[in-house]
Write an enzyme that holds these catalytic residues in place. Structure first.
Site, mmCIF file in Angstrom:
data_model
loop_
_atom_site.group_PDB
_atom_site.id
_atom_site.type_symbol
_atom_site.label_atom_id
_atom_site.label_comp_id
_atom_site.label_asym_id
_atom_site.label_seq_id
_atom_site.Cartn_x
_atom_site.Cartn_y
_atom_site.Cartn_z
ATOM 1 N N GLY A 14 -9.259 4.061 20.826
ATOM 2 C CA GLY A 14 -10.561 3.386 20.679
ATOM 3 C C GLY A 14 -10.890 3.174 19.213
ATOM 4 O O GLY A 14 -10.695 4.058 18.391
ATOM 5 N N ALA A 25 -8.613 2.839 1.651
ATOM 6 C CA ALA A 25 -8.295 3.977 0.782
ATOM 7 C C ALA A 25 -6.783 4.237 0.764
ATOM 8 O O ALA A 25 -6.201 4.506 -0.291
ATOM 9 C CB ALA A 25 -9.044 5.219 1.253
ATOM 10 N N ARG A 28 -5.090 1.435 -1.355
ATOM 11 C CA ARG A 28 -5.353 1.491 -2.809
ATOM 12 C C ARG A 28 -4.744 2.748 -3.443
ATOM 13 O O ARG A 28 -4.203 2.690 -4.542
ATOM 14 C CB ARG A 28 -6.854 1.390 -3.061
ATOM 15 C CG ARG A 28 -7.385 0.039 -2.525
ATOM 16 C CD ARG A 28 -8.291 -0.652 -3.470
ATOM 17 N NE ARG A 28 -8.439 -2.047 -3.072
ATOM 18 C CZ ARG A 28 -9.602 -2.690 -3.000
ATOM 19 N NH1 ARG A 28 -10.715 -2.058 -3.297
ATOM 20 N NH2 ARG A 28 -9.635 -3.962 -2.665
ATOM 21 N N ARG A 75 -4.140 0.730 23.381
ATOM 22 C CA ARG A 75 -3.665 1.969 24.005
ATOM 23 C C ARG A 75 -2.304 1.595 24.604
ATOM 24 O O ARG A 75 -2.245 0.850 25.569
ATOM 25 C CB ARG A 75 -4.638 2.438 25.078
ATOM 26 C CG ARG A 75 -6.054 2.705 24.535
ATOM 27 C CD ARG A 75 -6.913 3.367 25.570
ATOM 28 N NE ARG A 75 -8.342 3.302 25.257
ATOM 29 C CZ ARG A 75 -8.995 4.174 24.482
ATOM 30 N NH1 ARG A 75 -8.347 5.162 23.918
ATOM 31 N NH2 ARG A 75 -10.286 4.057 24.264
ATOM 32 N N GLY A 107 -4.951 11.207 21.725
ATOM 33 C CA GLY A 107 -3.793 10.512 22.314
ATOM 34 C C GLY A 107 -2.853 10.007 21.229
ATOM 35 O O GLY A 107 -1.629 10.083 21.346
ATOM 36 N N THR A 129 -12.311 8.618 15.658
ATOM 37 C CA THR A 129 -12.829 8.430 17.018
ATOM 38 C C THR A 129 -14.322 8.729 17.001
ATOM 39 O O THR A 129 -14.754 9.667 16.318
ATOM 40 C CB THR A 129 -12.136 9.350 18.051
ATOM 41 O OG1 THR A 129 -12.927 9.367 19.252
ATOM 42 C CG2 THR A 129 -11.974 10.778 17.579
ATOM 43 N N ASP A 133 -14.143 14.779 19.048
ATOM 44 C CA ASP A 133 -13.580 15.839 19.894
ATOM 45 C C ASP A 133 -12.240 16.373 19.373
ATOM 46 O O ASP A 133 -11.428 16.869 20.147
ATOM 47 C CB ASP A 133 -13.406 15.309 21.338
ATOM 48 C CG ASP A 133 -12.513 14.086 21.400
ATOM 49 O OD1 ASP A 133 -12.202 13.500 20.339
ATOM 50 O OD2 ASP A 133 -12.131 13.694 22.515
ATOM 51 N N GLY A 174 -18.218 9.554 24.932
ATOM 52 C CA GLY A 174 -17.730 10.860 24.497
ATOM 53 C C GLY A 174 -16.543 11.323 25.332
ATOM 54 O O GLY A 174 -16.096 12.458 25.198
ATOM 55 N N ALA A 190 -34.676 14.175 22.517
ATOM 56 C CA ALA A 190 -34.531 14.025 23.974
ATOM 57 C C ALA A 190 -35.136 15.226 24.694
ATOM 58 O O ALA A 190 -35.105 16.352 24.182
ATOM 59 C CB ALA A 190 -33.052 13.882 24.332
ATOM 60 N N GLU A 191 -35.669 14.969 25.886
ATOM 61 C CA GLU A 191 -36.274 16.053 26.663
ATOM 62 C C GLU A 191 -35.193 16.913 27.317
ATOM 63 O O GLU A 191 -35.418 18.078 27.630
ATOM 64 C CB GLU A 191 -37.214 15.481 27.729
ATOM 65 C CG GLU A 191 -38.622 15.170 27.217
ATOM 66 C CD GLU A 191 -38.686 14.039 26.202
ATOM 67 O OE1 GLU A 191 -37.778 13.171 26.210
ATOM 68 O OE2 GLU A 191 -39.637 14.009 25.391
ATOM 69 N N SER A 219 -43.506 10.665 30.096
ATOM 70 C CA SER A 219 -42.233 9.946 29.946
ATOM 71 C C SER A 219 -41.210 10.897 29.327
ATOM 72 O O SER A 219 -41.579 11.806 28.580
ATOM 73 C CB SER A 219 -42.399 8.708 29.070
ATOM 74 O OG SER A 219 -42.661 9.095 27.736
ATOM 75 N N ARG A 259 -19.475 1.834 19.692
ATOM 76 C CA ARG A 259 -18.219 1.775 18.920
ATOM 77 C C ARG A 259 -18.296 0.786 17.756
ATOM 78 O O ARG A 259 -17.387 0.751 16.915
ATOM 79 C CB ARG A 259 -17.075 1.404 19.866
ATOM 80 C CG ARG A 259 -16.691 2.517 20.817
ATOM 81 C CD ARG A 259 -15.254 2.959 20.630
ATOM 82 N NE ARG A 259 -14.333 1.926 20.985
ATOM 83 C CZ ARG A 259 -13.735 1.820 22.157
ATOM 84 N NH1 ARG A 259 -13.968 2.702 23.100
ATOM 85 N NH2 ARG A 259 -12.894 0.855 22.394
HETATM 86 O O1 F6P Z 1 -12.567 7.586 22.686
HETATM 87 C C1 F6P Z 1 -13.554 6.658 22.396
HETATM 88 C C2 F6P Z 1 -14.168 6.089 23.657
HETATM 89 O O2 F6P Z 1 -15.170 5.179 23.284
HETATM 90 C C3 F6P Z 1 -14.715 7.132 24.631
HETATM 91 O O3 F6P Z 1 -15.965 7.630 24.266
HETATM 92 C C4 F6P Z 1 -14.726 6.343 25.909
HETATM 93 O O4 F6P Z 1 -14.646 7.202 27.026
HETATM 94 C C5 F6P Z 1 -13.488 5.492 25.791
HETATM 95 O O5 F6P Z 1 -13.193 5.407 24.411
HETATM 96 C C6 F6P Z 1 -13.622 4.120 26.357
HETATM 97 O O6 F6P Z 1 -12.412 3.452 26.172
HETATM 98 P P1 F6P Z 1 -12.199 1.902 26.457
HETATM 99 O O7 F6P Z 1 -12.905 1.139 25.398
HETATM 100 O O8 F6P Z 1 -10.713 1.730 26.398
HETATM 101 O O9 F6P Z 1 -12.777 1.641 27.809
#
Ligand code: F6P
Length: 326
Positions: A14, A25, A28, A75, A107, A129, A133, A174, A190-191, A219, A259
């Site tokens: 992604g 970077a 260069r 991918r 990956g 990413t 994670d 995520g 956020a609640e 709300s 993204r």
């Molecule tokens: O790893 C980044 C990410 O945006 C994840 O948060 C999400 O689950 C996944 O990629 C979505 O991937 P794609 O754009 O291939 O559907």
């Protein structure tokens, strides 16, 4: 290993805001060290398809502020096969590259580690990413920008949520980790925040929302990480109906907006630092590591460790969400 003369670089998995800053970077810094750089288009897929392009200092001008990746990304299923990886290796040799830098996530690094085992080819990884994670770095490139995108969107949703006295379930990305949900949840007040790392008790959440209503808090914003065990935001909204009550509930899935966009100052900064450090690592004869940042210092983390260890979500921060809503 002899002196490195030419490096290949690719972005994979992604895309994440800041990948272009890292590429700039790398190019260069390499030129500074008299090393040539080839960009590989479309990640590992381009490595197999021999999509190499020479990169000059000028070709990475005016990209530090651009989201996405000018190298494009993919991918690759073929890179999961031994045959695919063999073709990729042959193409690296054909293009006279002595080393490879890969910018991506879990990956991407798993593929890199297998490739190194099979072909003994030096690879250094840069964590890119939005999910944050990856073990071995406090932050991944793109995470900070994604957080800012989320809070900007949530602030807007809160206006309408408050006006209509509604409960919004907002789903964020995520994959199977809750870093985006938790960090942005705290930042936007956020609640409640639902993350995959912790079992989500919807009945308890319902009780909490009911008590909010009783004290005229009409709300609420519930941030839901896409990998949550109770399901996605739409499913959770339906489940919540089972507990009764008169809540007016809505769902927003933020999706791929997270993204995109121009990288924040922090993402540009770590991308620039890690890009330079990745080249330094190769010059230092490192062959199978990710460069990360821990406590503001650049560290080299073996791919084996990055892949094997799971980055822990600081679950105590969930109680911060609760405290700030008490
Ligand atoms: O790893 C980044 C990410 O945006 C994840 O948060 C999400 O689950 C996944 O990629 C979505 O991937 P794609 O754009 O291939 O559907």
């Amino acid at each position: 290993m002899g002196k490195i003369k030419k490096i290949a670089v690719l972005t994979s998995g992604g895309d994440a805001p800041g990948m272009n800053a890292a590429l700039r970077a790398i190019v260069r810094k390499s030129i500074n060290e008299n090393i040539k750089v080839m960009g590989v288009l479309r990640g590992y897929e381009g490595l197999i398809n021999n999509e190499f392009i020479p990169l000059s200092s000028k070709s990475v001008g005016n990209i530090i502020q651009r989201g996405g990746t000018i190298l494009k990304t993919a991918r690759s299923e073929r890179f999961r096969t031994k045959e695919g990886r063999k073709i990729a290796y042959e193409n690296l040799l054909k293009n006279k590259c002595d080393a490879l830098i890969v910018i991506g996530g879990d990956g991407t690094f798993t593929g890199a580690r297998i490739f190194i085992e099979e072909h003994n080819f030096p690879i250094v990884g840069i964590p890119g990413t939005i999910d944050n994670d990856l073990y071995g770095t406090d932050m991944t490139i793109g995470f900070d920008t994604a957080l800012n995108t989320v809070i900007e969107a949530v602030d807007k949703i809160r206006d309408t949520a408050a006006s209509h006295e509604r409960i919004f379930f907002i789903e964020v990305m995520g994959r199977d980790a809750g870093f985006i949900a938790l960090r942005s949840g705290i930042a936007c007040g956020a609640e409640a925040v639902l993350v995959p790392e912790v079992h989500s008790d919807l009945e308890g959440l319902h009780k909490r929302l009911t008590s909010y209503m009783a004290r005229k808090k009409t709300s609420s914003i519930i941030l839901v990480a896409e990998g949550d065990d109770a399901g996605g935001a739409f499913q959770i909204k339906e489940e919540m109906k089972k507990f009764g009550g008169e809540f007016d509930m809505k769902v927003t899935v933020l999706g791929h907006i997270q993204r995109g966009g121009s990288p924040t100052a922090y993402d540009r900064y770590i991308a620039s630092r890690l890009g330079v450090s990745a080249v330094d690592a190769l010059l230092d004869d490192q062959r199978s590591i990710m460069v990360g940042i821990i406590n503001r210092k650049v560290v080299n983390v073996p791919f084996n460790q990055t892949i094997k260890h799971h980055k822990e979500l600081d679950q105590e921060l969930l109680s911060v969400v609760d405290i700030l809503n008490s």
